[in-house]
Motif scaffolding. Structure first.
Motif, PDB file in Angstrom:
ATOM      1  N   CYS A  99       0.826  -1.212   0.000  1.00 55.48           N
ATOM      2  CA  CYS A  99       0.000   0.000   0.000  1.00 55.48           C
ATOM      3  C   CYS A  99       0.858   1.260   0.000  1.00 55.48           C
ATOM      4  O   CYS A  99       0.418   2.306  -0.433  1.00 55.48           O
ATOM      5  CB  CYS A  99      -0.977   0.016   1.164  1.00 55.48           C
ATOM      6  SG  CYS A  99      -0.270   0.577   2.744  1.00 55.48           S
ATOM      7  N   ARG A 135       1.594  -3.276   7.840  1.00 52.16           N
ATOM      8  CA  ARG A 135       0.488  -4.213   8.014  1.00 52.16           C
ATOM      9  C   ARG A 135       0.278  -5.069   6.775  1.00 52.16           C
ATOM     10  O   ARG A 135      -0.431  -6.051   6.822  1.00 52.16           O
ATOM     11  CB  ARG A 135      -0.784  -3.406   8.319  1.00 52.16           C
ATOM     12  CG  ARG A 135      -1.930  -4.128   8.982  1.00 52.16           C
ATOM     13  CD  ARG A 135      -1.585  -4.962  10.168  1.00 52.16           C
ATOM     14  NE  ARG A 135      -2.781  -5.251  10.953  1.00 52.16           N
ATOM     15  CZ  ARG A 135      -2.899  -6.260  11.815  1.00 52.16           C
ATOM     16  NH1 ARG A 135      -1.874  -7.077  11.999  1.00 52.16           N
ATOM     17  NH2 ARG A 135      -4.031  -6.444  12.492  1.00 52.16           N
ATOM     18  N   CYS A 136       0.900  -4.666   5.661  1.00 56.00           N
ATOM     19  CA  CYS A 136       0.648  -5.349   4.392  1.00 56.00           C
ATOM     20  C   CYS A 136       1.627  -6.477   4.074  1.00 56.00           C
ATOM     21  O   CYS A 136       1.216  -7.518   3.594  1.00 56.00           O
ATOM     22  CB  CYS A 136       0.735  -4.366   3.230  1.00 56.00           C
ATOM     23  SG  CYS A 136      -0.547  -3.105   3.175  1.00 56.00           S
TER      24      CYS A 136
ATOM     25  N   GLN B 167      -8.184  -4.005  12.144  1.00 55.63           N
ATOM     26  CA  GLN B 167      -7.453  -4.021  10.886  1.00 55.63           C
ATOM     27  C   GLN B 167      -6.089  -3.328  11.028  1.00 55.63           C
ATOM     28  O   GLN B 167      -5.117  -3.752  10.422  1.00 55.63           O
ATOM     29  CB  GLN B 167      -8.257  -3.343   9.758  1.00 55.63           C
ATOM     30  CG  GLN B 167      -9.542  -4.069   9.368  1.00 55.63           C
ATOM     31  CD  GLN B 167     -10.712  -3.703  10.268  1.00 55.63           C
ATOM     32  OE1 GLN B 167     -10.538  -3.020  11.272  1.00 55.63           O
ATOM     33  NE2 GLN B 167     -11.910  -4.149   9.901  1.00 55.63           N
ATOM     34  N   TYR B 169      -4.833  -0.777   9.706  1.00 59.06           N
ATOM     35  CA  TYR B 169      -4.193  -0.210   8.526  1.00 59.06           C
ATOM     36  C   TYR B 169      -3.394   0.987   9.020  1.00 59.06           C
ATOM     37  O   TYR B 169      -3.810   1.693   9.929  1.00 59.06           O
ATOM     38  CB  TYR B 169      -5.256   0.224   7.490  1.00 59.06           C
ATOM     39  CG  TYR B 169      -6.552   0.680   8.126  1.00 59.06           C
ATOM     40  CD1 TYR B 169      -6.646   1.872   8.847  1.00 59.06           C
ATOM     41  CD2 TYR B 169      -7.707  -0.112   8.046  1.00 59.06           C
ATOM     42  CE1 TYR B 169      -7.819   2.276   9.453  1.00 59.06           C
ATOM     43  CE2 TYR B 169      -8.899   0.286   8.639  1.00 59.06           C
ATOM     44  CZ  TYR B 169      -8.937   1.475   9.348  1.00 59.06           C
ATOM     45  OH  TYR B 169     -10.107   1.870   9.956  1.00 59.06           O
ATOM     46  N   GLY B 220      -3.618   0.792   3.140  1.00 59.05           N
ATOM     47  CA  GLY B 220      -4.076  -0.388   3.880  1.00 59.05           C
ATOM     48  C   GLY B 220      -5.570  -0.324   4.129  1.00 59.05           C
ATOM     49  O   GLY B 220      -6.131   0.755   4.315  1.00 59.05           O
ATOM     50  N   ALA B 221      -6.220  -1.480   4.070  1.00 57.28           N
ATOM     51  CA  ALA B 221      -7.679  -1.502   4.246  1.00 57.28           C
ATOM     52  C   ALA B 221      -8.118  -2.797   4.938  1.00 57.28           C
ATOM     53  O   ALA B 221      -8.651  -2.742   6.041  1.00 57.28           O
ATOM     54  CB  ALA B 221      -8.389  -1.337   2.914  1.00 57.28           C
TER      55      ALA B 221
END
Lengths: 157, 701, 279
Positions: A99, A135-136, B167, B169, B220-221
């Motif tokens: 992202c 986080r990705c 989450q 993100y 981010g999602a």
């Protein structure tokens, strides 16, 4: 409000703003330098990372009052360098960007690490990135990118 | 530099959007600065359940205004799958953090001062936090579970619990909005431009051309920006009717963590009927989800969770019931996996525990029940496509040295363990969603310079469609990558190809793009403008009864095997993950490096769901509401991970691709839980399996 | 109306402190979080603020007679790379927070913050650190253990500033710093442990134990330690359970969003046991 002078990306800069303004906001709002991001506002995610006197710091925790006379480099300044280009190519090659919100901070963390330790071990790279949350990617591809940068950037650090 | 995709499409290419993200120039929503921009902040409920008796605003200076439910031209309901969620609280509030009004003005600090000066009188009511009020209930059955249980040699029953997952993100929720004449335009960090557009149209009672939604780069999602942004967008859209200046609405991290949707906490009861030969002949389950204050997508999360009940196993007789319970807590919603992680954890632990309770070898027991091509699913649908699980399991066992390690660890004094999970993920929207609700459409527009523009509403939130869609179209048309354009979706220009959810993006939208590209190639006229439109058509063989939940719940399934090795400290009970090995069947990787990124990222997120991420509430107040207190992994926490992607092309997917995005998360939590269980010799029934929980299990035998 | 001042130099700082009440901001990594309000807005403070990050004269490490003198603003990062700094302190700083925090964080800041979970405080307590507190008209050197009196509470006077931290010269045969956080890096401690031991032939000549995050301030009990000194190594190891039992009533952790009391207590006692039996 006060006038505070510091070096920003190689140029002597004076900002007239409250001393208790977060330096992240000085950069993003006053200077329109939005390469550093706000992810948490509490020094945990590292998305706001910049180099202060050559070392990574969280700009969301840095009051303008602490920057007087200091040397600041942001991603906008760093991206003019060959070291940056080496890191950038490594990140692209290793697929280390998803992202992208953590990425400028990761680049700053990599530079800060390599400046002080040009040939880090895998463990040392992870510690060097430990203040930058992603986080990705699950991190391993970013670690591989930093490793690649050290190999490709022989002599740069 | 021109690049044609000459080789196997799986071969990795450089992602097209990496550079602008690396140098910080990609404009995320909060980076956008517009002339005369105002700031909006949300005034929220501070109690979990109450009637609003009175609200008193402070005197608002020139240029500052409030936006309340009275300003809503259309419906005060956010259009979602289930419509019970107000844009602004009506006469009551049902969770801490529920939005009541917006305050807007030029100086953000002043806006916040005014916000904090608002006085509100509540008549508090008794909040509900336990599972008493069911607001959605489903059930389905296959064959005859009652008889299977009646005739069983033995029945086993266990209950499993899963916690919240945030989450997290790294980019908080954000929107910028402005008017362009009669059009209300919203730019935001979102997964579903048309969800947002449709919701805003209803709230504004506006027409098609009066609302425009543009996706900005998304930091981010993971599902957290699937339905929730519709709520914020509606509020902002209403605010935009009261000014001619642009407005920016960006959440602070703590606000984001307190009030946005999370993974549903769940309690899953599992029952098995075992016959004399030790085979599971029947399975019953009850899935209870904590829906929070509003239903939103909870019904769909429940159904996907329920449908995963038999996971990678074939069980003849099945009966499943499920409930979404309303509680006075933050409404829960979409998060990668969408109900499956809760169920996959439960069934993987359960089948393991059944074997243990029967004194049987767990590996053999699970292999015995493994699903095969031609078997019937839990809803009596058909597994039409080849299932290569046995081969995948063998590879995983080989990569990890599973049997040798299990034996060695059992004999060791130390708390070392190895765990293996098998799992699947249904690709695409559940049931008839794709054909009845989404009705996806894609468009390719070739301009006079023979550039082909991809016009879809699919969002690149890091998982790579900006690259893979271009790669796909370039390969089908055999034109250079540079001649294919895919900009961030703008509803003014793109048709509704559906939301970026449910692991449907490559399989469904990519599939439509491949068909459109093929047609364009056949009809190609050099140097002239051409448009090709493709509409989703459900494959004829799919039979699904929504009412009875019977038939083919999904058109295709992806499969996975995860093996995790842990070591647990006897002094501190902390697990250290030493290694992760995984094997995946996702049909075909459209780009193997992008797929690797999904594998590693999904696994780390799934692992942390299993052993590290803790979130709870205290009387409706989230206790871990910042990134200091809500723990997600750092680079130091992540072990070596080795993965293998199998080749098992799905005939209806572009180049054989099936779904990837969620598959890589759903198996990790049970794998790490099984590893921890193996290490300590106690049955794990709850995740996250934190050191505190591990200690409790050791202490209480 | 709160005002903000950058100290021109150390004397200026002392001068200002003698004239008014200030919140002293060194690295800011605690104060900027605790006082923060909203993104894109200045951080509000309840009292006037004195920024001293620029006082390079307070950054030094020097070997003095009988102790190591550490200037109050020496960053954790600088301490980490200085071999004169005791191993146990460097072990602690190596895993404290993140590289970015270590660049700005200071021992003085940690002392002023007086958090029950402060990792470096565990080591200061273990090493019998001394704090030099100065004001315009006075200077006093007091043991660190008297400086922090409770969560967020110190005896530092309104006009005083921490000038220097002194680590008495000491040699140990073994020192450890262990912590348990929610993850393997960048985590606030659920429990932190510092241990130091010195043997003289077979006898325990010095035995020290300090614990963080299990009591309102860093826990150390010289009485229990005295009971261990003089034993032989074997006797000490054989009486491990008794020593652990002696600490048990002193370890009184709380339950919070990070962990629960039972876990913290058990882990703290396990660490004590592990330290003793591993010697």
């Amino acid at each position: 409000m006060a006038e505070v002078t510091f070096t920003l990306n190689g140029e002597r800069t004076t900002v007239d703003a409250p001393l208790n303004m977060r330096f992240l906001d000085v950069l993003r709002v006053k200077k329109n330098l939005t390469g550093q991001k706000e992810g948490c506002g509490e020094g945990e995610c590292g998305a706001c990372a910049i180099l202060l006197d050559g070392h990574i710091v969280n700009s969301c925790l840095l009051p303008l009052g602490s920057v007087s006379g200091r040397d600041v480099v942001t991603i906008e300044g760093f991206k003019q360098t060959e070291r940056f280009r080496t890191i950038q190519e490594a990140f692209v090659h290793e697929g280390a960007v998803q992202c992208g919100i953590c990425t400028p901070g990761m680049v700053i963390a990599a530079e800060s690490l390599l400046r002080h330790n040009p040939r880090p071990t895998d463990e040392e790279i992870r510690i060097g990135l430990s203040g930058n949350l992603c986080r990705c990617t699950g991190y391993n591809m970013i670690v591989a990118a930093v490793k690649r940068a050290t190999k490709r950037g022989e002599g740069l650090w | 530099m021109t690049m044609r995709i000459k080789e196997d499409i799986s071969k990795a290419i450089d992602k097209v959007d990496s550079r602008e993200k690396i140098d910080g120039s990609a404009p995320f929503t909060a980076d956008i600065q517009l002339e005369g921009m105002l700031h909006a902040r949300t005034f929220r409920a501070s109690v979990p359940k109450a009637l609003i008796k009175d609200i008193r605003l402070p005197e608002l200076p020139e240029g500052y205004f409030a936006v309340t439910r009275e300003d809503i031209p259309g419906k005060n309901i956010v259009k979602m799958i289930y419509e019970d969620w107000p844009v602004f609280a009506e006469k009551e509030v049902n969770h801490i953090g529920e939005p009541i009004l917006l305050l807007v003005g030029p100086d953000k600090e002043k806006v916040q001062d005014l916000l904090e000066a608002i006085e509100i009188d509540y008549e508090e009511k008794k909040p509900v936090f336990d599972f008493t009020e069911s607001v959605v209930d489903f059930s389905f059955a296959k064959n005859d579970a009652d008889t299977a249980f009646r005739e069983a040699e033995k029945t086993i029953e266990k209950v499993y619990e899963t916690g919240y997952q945030e989450q997290a993100y790294i980019e908080p929720q954000a929107f910028v909005g402005y008017k362009e004449g009669d059009t209300t335009t919203l730019v935001g960090s979102i997964q579903c431009p048309y969800y947002v557009k449709n919701a805003v149209m209803e709230t504004l009672a506006a027409g098609e051309n009066e609302v425009r939604v543009i996706q900005a780069p998304v930091g981010g999602a993971f599902g957290g920006k699937e339905e929730f942004p519709s709520l914020t967008a509606c509020q902002l859209a209403v605010a935009l009717q009261k000014t001619d200046r642009p407005i920016k609405l960006v959440y602070d991290r703590e606000e984001d963590m307190e009030v946005t949707t999370k993974r549903h906490p769940a309690k899953v009861k599992m029952e098995a009927a075992i016959d004399k030969t030790g085979r599971i002949t029947g399975m019953r389950s009850h899935v209870a989800l904590d829906g929070g204050a509003y239903i939103g997508l909870s019904g769909v999360v429940l159904s996907r969770g329920m449908l995963a009940v038999t996971n990678a196993y074939t069980i003849e007789n099945v009966a499943v019931k499920g409930d979404v319970f309303r509680t006075n807590t933050v409404p829960n919603g979409a998060f990668r996996g969408f109900g499956a992680p809760q169920m996959i954890f439960s069934i993987e632990m359960f089948i393991h525990h059944i074997a243990q309770d029967l004194g049987l070898d767990t590996y053999d027991f699970r292999r015995r029940h493994l699903v095969k091509q031609g078997d019937r699913t839990a809803t009596a649908g058909l597994y039409r496509d080849p299932i290569i699980l046995p081969e995948m399991i063998e590879k995983a066992v080989e990569m990890s040295d599973y049997h040798e390690k299990k034996k060695a660890f059992a004999e060791s004094d130390e708390w070392k363990g190895i765990g293996m999970s098998f799992f699947f993920h249904g690709c695409g929207f559940t049931g008839s969603g794709e054909s009845d609700i989404i009705k996806a459409q894609v468009k390719l527009r070739k301009d006079e310079e023979d550039n082909v523009h991809i016009l879809v509403a699919a969002v690149d939130m890091g998982q790579g469609p900006k690259t893979t869609f271009r790669k796909l179209v370039a390969k089908v048309l055999d034109i250079p990558l540079e001649k294919v354009v895919f900009n961030y979706p703008d509803t003014r220009y793109v048709p509704d190809s559906g939301p970026t959810v449910a692991s449907r993006t490559m399989m469904v939208v990519g599939g439509l793009l491949a068909r459109a590209a093929k047609r364009l190639g056949e009809e190609w006229e050099e140097s002239s403008e051409q448009v090709v439109v493709e509409q989703y058509k459900q494959p004829e063989y799919i039979e699904w009864d929504e009412e009875k939940m019977q038939g083919d719940a999904y058109p295709a399934y992806s499969w996975g095997v995860n093996v995790v090795e842990v070591e647990i400290s006897k002094a501190t009970y902390e697990p250290t993950i030493k290694n992760v090995w995984s094997v995946y069947d996702l049909g075909k990787a459209i780009d193997e490096r992008i797929v690797l990124g999904q594998i590693e990222g999904g696994q780390v997120q799934g692992l942390a769901y299993g052993y590290q991420e803790v979130m709870g509430h205290n009387n409706g107040r989230i206790m871990q509401k910042n990134l200091t207190d809500y723990i997600i992994p750092t680079a130091v926490d992540v072990p070596k991970m080795k993965s293998l992607v199998m080749d098992n092309p799905y005939p209806l997917g572009p180049y054989g691709a099936k779904g990837v995005g969620e598959l890589t998360l759903v198996g990790a939590a049970p794998a790490v839980a099984l590893a921890i269980e193996d290490a300590i010799g106690r049955q794990i029934k709850k995740i996250p399996a934190t050191p505190e929980y591990i200690m409790e299990l050791i202490r209480n035998g | 109306m709160v005002t903000h001042h950058i100290a021109k130099d150390y004397q200026d700082a002392l001068e200002k402190l003698s004239e008014g009440t200030y919140r002293i901001l060194a690295g800011g990594t605690d104060l900027m979080v605790r006082n923060r309000r909203l993104s894109e807005t200045p951080v509000p403070f309840a009292s006037d603020v004195l920024y001293i990050h620029n006082l390079d004269e307070l950054r030094y490490v020097s070997e003095e007679k009988g102790h190591l003198a550490i200037g109050a603003l020496t960053s954790y990062e600088d301490l980490l790379h200085d071999e004169r700094v005791p191993t146990v302190l460097r072990d602690c700083l190596r895993i404290l927070a993140s590289p970015a925090i270590r660049k700005m964080g200071t021992l003085a800041g940690n002392i002023g913050n007086a958090s029950p979970a402060g990792d470096s405080l565990v080591v200061l307590r273990l090493l019998d650190a001394q704090c030099v507190l100065e004001s315009k008209d006075s200077t006093r050197t007091i043991p660190y253990k008297e400086v922090v009196t409770g969560p967020g509470k110190t005896v530092i006077g309104k006009r005083e500033i921490i000038k220097e931290i002194r680590l008495p010269e000491a040699s140990f045969d073994k020192t450890v710093f262990w912590k348990v956080g929610g993850r393997k890096a960048d985590a606030i401690s659920k429990v932190a442990f510092g241990g130091a031991v010195k043997f003289s032939d077979e006898n325990v000549a010095d035995f020290r134990l300090s614990l963080g995050a299990v009591a309102p301030k860093t826990l150390r009990d010289e009485d229990v330690e005295r009971g261990v000194k003089g034993k032989t190594k074997t006797e000490m190891k054989d009486s491990a359970e008794e020593i652990v039992a002696a600490y048990a009533p002193l370890v009184r952790p709380i339950s919070d969003q990070r962990s629960n009391a039972a876990y913290r207590k058990e882990v703290a006692l396990n660490m004590i046991r592990q330290f003793i039996t591993s010697l």
